[in-house]
Design an enzyme around this catalytic site. Structure first.
Site, PDB file in Angstrom:
ATOM      1  N   ASP A  59       0.856  -1.189   0.000  1.00  0.00           N
ATOM      2  CA  ASP A  59       0.000   0.000   0.000  1.00  0.00           C
ATOM      3  C   ASP A  59       0.895   1.243   0.000  1.00  0.00           C
ATOM      4  O   ASP A  59       1.660   1.468   0.937  1.00  0.00           O
ATOM      5  CB  ASP A  59      -0.900  -0.024   1.239  1.00  0.00           C
ATOM      6  CG  ASP A  59      -1.935   1.093   1.230  1.00  0.00           C
ATOM      7  OD1 ASP A  59      -1.680   2.113   0.576  1.00  0.00           O
ATOM      8  OD2 ASP A  59      -2.978   0.952   1.873  1.00  0.00           O
ATOM      9  N   THR A  92      -2.086   6.848  -4.292  1.00  0.00           N
ATOM     10  CA  THR A  92      -0.809   7.311  -3.750  1.00  0.00           C
ATOM     11  C   THR A  92       0.355   6.905  -4.658  1.00  0.00           C
ATOM     12  O   THR A  92       1.166   7.742  -5.056  1.00  0.00           O
ATOM     13  CB  THR A  92      -0.572   6.700  -2.349  1.00  0.00           C
ATOM     14  OG1 THR A  92      -1.782   6.757  -1.631  1.00  0.00           O
ATOM     15  CG2 THR A  92       0.486   7.458  -1.591  1.00  0.00           C
ATOM     16  N   THR A  93       0.434   5.612  -4.995  1.00  0.00           N
ATOM     17  CA  THR A  93       1.537   5.115  -5.832  1.00  0.00           C
ATOM     18  C   THR A  93       1.479   5.772  -7.209  1.00  0.00           C
ATOM     19  O   THR A  93       2.511   6.165  -7.756  1.00  0.00           O
ATOM     20  CB  THR A  93       1.454   3.582  -5.955  1.00  0.00           C
ATOM     21  OG1 THR A  93       1.363   3.023  -4.646  1.00  0.00           O
ATOM     22  CG2 THR A  93       2.669   3.018  -6.642  1.00  0.00           C
ATOM     23  N   ASP A 392      -9.211   1.248   2.527  1.00  0.00           N
ATOM     24  CA  ASP A 392      -9.146   1.737   1.143  1.00  0.00           C
ATOM     25  C   ASP A 392     -10.327   1.222   0.326  1.00  0.00           C
ATOM     26  O   ASP A 392     -10.888   1.954  -0.490  1.00  0.00           O
ATOM     27  CB  ASP A 392      -7.825   1.297   0.490  1.00  0.00           C
ATOM     28  CG  ASP A 392      -6.630   2.058   1.052  1.00  0.00           C
ATOM     29  OD1 ASP A 392      -6.845   3.006   1.827  1.00  0.00           O
ATOM     30  OD2 ASP A 392      -5.479   1.716   0.716  1.00  0.00           O
TER      31      ASP A 392
END
Length: 532
Positions: A59, A92-93, A392
């Site tokens: 994550d 995010t990534t 999430d």
């Protein structure tokens, strides 16, 4: 010598190309760290704490928030990426990858003598065009099947398939339980509880509540069928006065009289609850439970136990809200004016003991708008991994419900936008079209990373997918099961609209700001304005 060094001789200064190189290297370095985590075939990272704690995760938000990042530019990128996760719960990534790719493309143009301002103008034109293209790429048929696919896409990128598949419907059902028409979805009404035993795949949804404590008297019932629940916020224990005061007695009898009157105050409240229980339960033989936000002293617990009442004390304030939403009834703040309409109801109230811990399950409630996801796992890092993924997943489903649309996933949007921007650049005058082209090529970092993490030939896969999109003009993405393309809509691979929109706002804007930095000075004051 820099002008800053005339003012502060100890200042550390990086000028123009050094500053740009530092920012580009930081963005590219962070991108390389995060790239291997993307998608369902992404690898895991092991985080080891100072005291030897271990966390296995892929994550992006967990990695960026728990990694020790010392480089100032990398720390800034990490903060901006985790800001999106805080608001939306995903992306995010992708943020880190797009910023790194934009900076690497900009490095090539800078080496050819293009000014950073020209590049950023091209980026801005491309960003606005990509946002307008996003609105034409939406898929707007939202039903339960689509929500399940949204949850599957989110969870499969964070958990192993056997655990993720078990949790998908749990997450969707939890969001639908707490959804109230004409009101925003409050995910705080989904309690996430964990027990360290059994396997992660045995995680379950409780259409009711699980409290992390049990009854406080050994003689109280452990299993009650058809149970009324009194949601109480009244102190049932002797309390000291809030003001400092002293009492002086003439005789021991006076002291005993005062002690008895203090005790009577609490006992009378307790007796009123017992009388109320007899009144509502005598006609139908239902059980009775008191869940109190404040304390219940041993004498009152003894009185409740003799009457067959389950007494639970010091429940969390948030749980009191959840009990009212799950079981019905109201929160009672005074015992004098209680009525049957204040009571909640459940089919089963049972106590479960695991080692030294006690849990109270409230199940079989009618029309709940609150529920509990009970996570099971053999060890702490498995539970933490599932907990992060569920958070999430819940937000992904909530976003899909609130957006009333989704975006085809598997890199389909990035490929389609890249092809669209390659055409759009012909309408842009001057050198800014170089920035637009660089933006279009940077977007392909997502499908490239997906293909690379599956072990495929990156260029061959990208050419196959792009050719298929140009040929048929329907969304196609990277298949993770076999090399080639996949139709994301037909296969139920969806991303959140708000996540993509936020991603297209945050990443290019930060990349533009970093490109316009021409001097980095370590000569500032400490936080709070104190001189170093």
């Amino acid at each position: 010598m820099s002008s800053v060094q005339f003012v502060n001789s100890k200042a550390e200064v990086l000028r123009k190309y050094q500053a740009l190189a530092m920012n580009i290297n930081a963005a590219a370095g962070l991108m390389e760290v995060m790239k291997s985590n993307l998608g369902p075939k992404g690898t895991l990272k092991m985080l080891v704490g100072g005291a030897g704690q271990i966390k296995l995760t892929k994550d992006g938000a967990v990695l960026l928030s728990e990694m020790q990042i010392q480089h100032p530019t990398a720390a800034m990128i990490a903060r901006s990426a985790t800001a999106q996760d805080d608001i939306i719960g995903d992306g995010t990534t992708s943020n880190v990858l797009l910023i790194g790719a934009l900076m690497k493309q900009a490095e090539r143009l800078l080496a050819e003598g293009i000014h950073p301002r020209v590049i950023t103008e091209g980026f801005e034109l491309a960003r606005k065009e990509a946002l307008s293209f996003l609105d034409t790429f939406k898929y707007q048929q939202i039903d339960k099947a689509v929500l399940i696919n949204v949850a599957r896409t989110s969870l499969n990128s964070k958990l192993t398939p056997d655990v993720a598949n078990q949790i998908i419907e749990i997450v969707v059902d939890a969001v639908q339980i707490v959804q109230v028409p004409e009101k925003p979805i409050d995910l705080f009404m989904v309690e996430i509880m964990h027990m360290q035993h059994k396997m992660g795949a045995e995680t379950e949804l409780i259409r009711g509540l699980v409290l992390d404590h049990g009854a406080r008297h050994p003689d109280m019932p452990k299993f009650v069928k058809k149970c009324y629940i009194l949601n109480l916020n009244v102190s049932l224990e002797y309390e000291k006065t809030e003001v400092h005061s002293g009492f002086f007695y003439n005789t021991a009898e006076d002291r005993e009289k005062l002690a008895r009157s203090e005790r009577r105050l609490t006992d009378d409240k307790c007796q009123q609850i017992i009388d109320f229980k007899r009144k509502v339960c005598e006609k139908n033989g239902y059980g009775f439970a008191v869940i109190n936000q404040k304390g219940i002293d041993p004498v009152c617990l003894e009185m409740f136990a003799k009457e067959g009442i389950v007494g639970i004390r010091r429940a969390k304030k948030r749980n009191m809200e959840r009990i009212a939403k799950a079981c019905g009834g109201n929160s009672v703040n005074a015992v004098e004016d209680m009525s049957e309409s204040d009571l909640g109801y459940c089919e089963v109230l049972r106590e479960y003991t695991l080692g030294e811990e006690k849990y109270t399950f409230i199940e079989g409630v009618q029309n709940p708008t609150s529920c509990t996801i009970l996570i099971r796992g053999p060890n702490e890092h498995t539970i933490a991994q599932i907990k992060d993924a569920i958070r999430d997943g819940l937000r992904a489903v909530k976003n899909a419900v609130e957006d009333k649309c989704v975006i085809p996933g598997a890199g389909a949007f990035e490929i389609a936008t890249s092809v669209h921007l390659q055409k759009f650049k012909d309408s842009v005058a001057g050198k800014a079209k170089l920035g637009v082209q660089a933006f279009a090529e940077s977007l392909l970092v997502i499908p490239k990373a997906l293909a690379e993490n599956c072990g495929y030939d990156v260029q061959e896969t990208l050419i196959q997918v792009t050719d298929e999109f140009i040929k048929n003009n329907i969304p196609v993405g990277v298949s993770v099961n076999e090399q080639g393309f996949i139709a994301p809509i037909a296969n139920g691979i969806f991303d959140n609209y708000c996540s993509k929109r936020s991603w297209l706002n945050i990443a290019p804007t930060l990349a533009q700001q970093l490109l316009l930095v021409d001097e980095i000075m370590r000569a500032g004051k400490q936080a709070g304005g104190a001189q170093q």
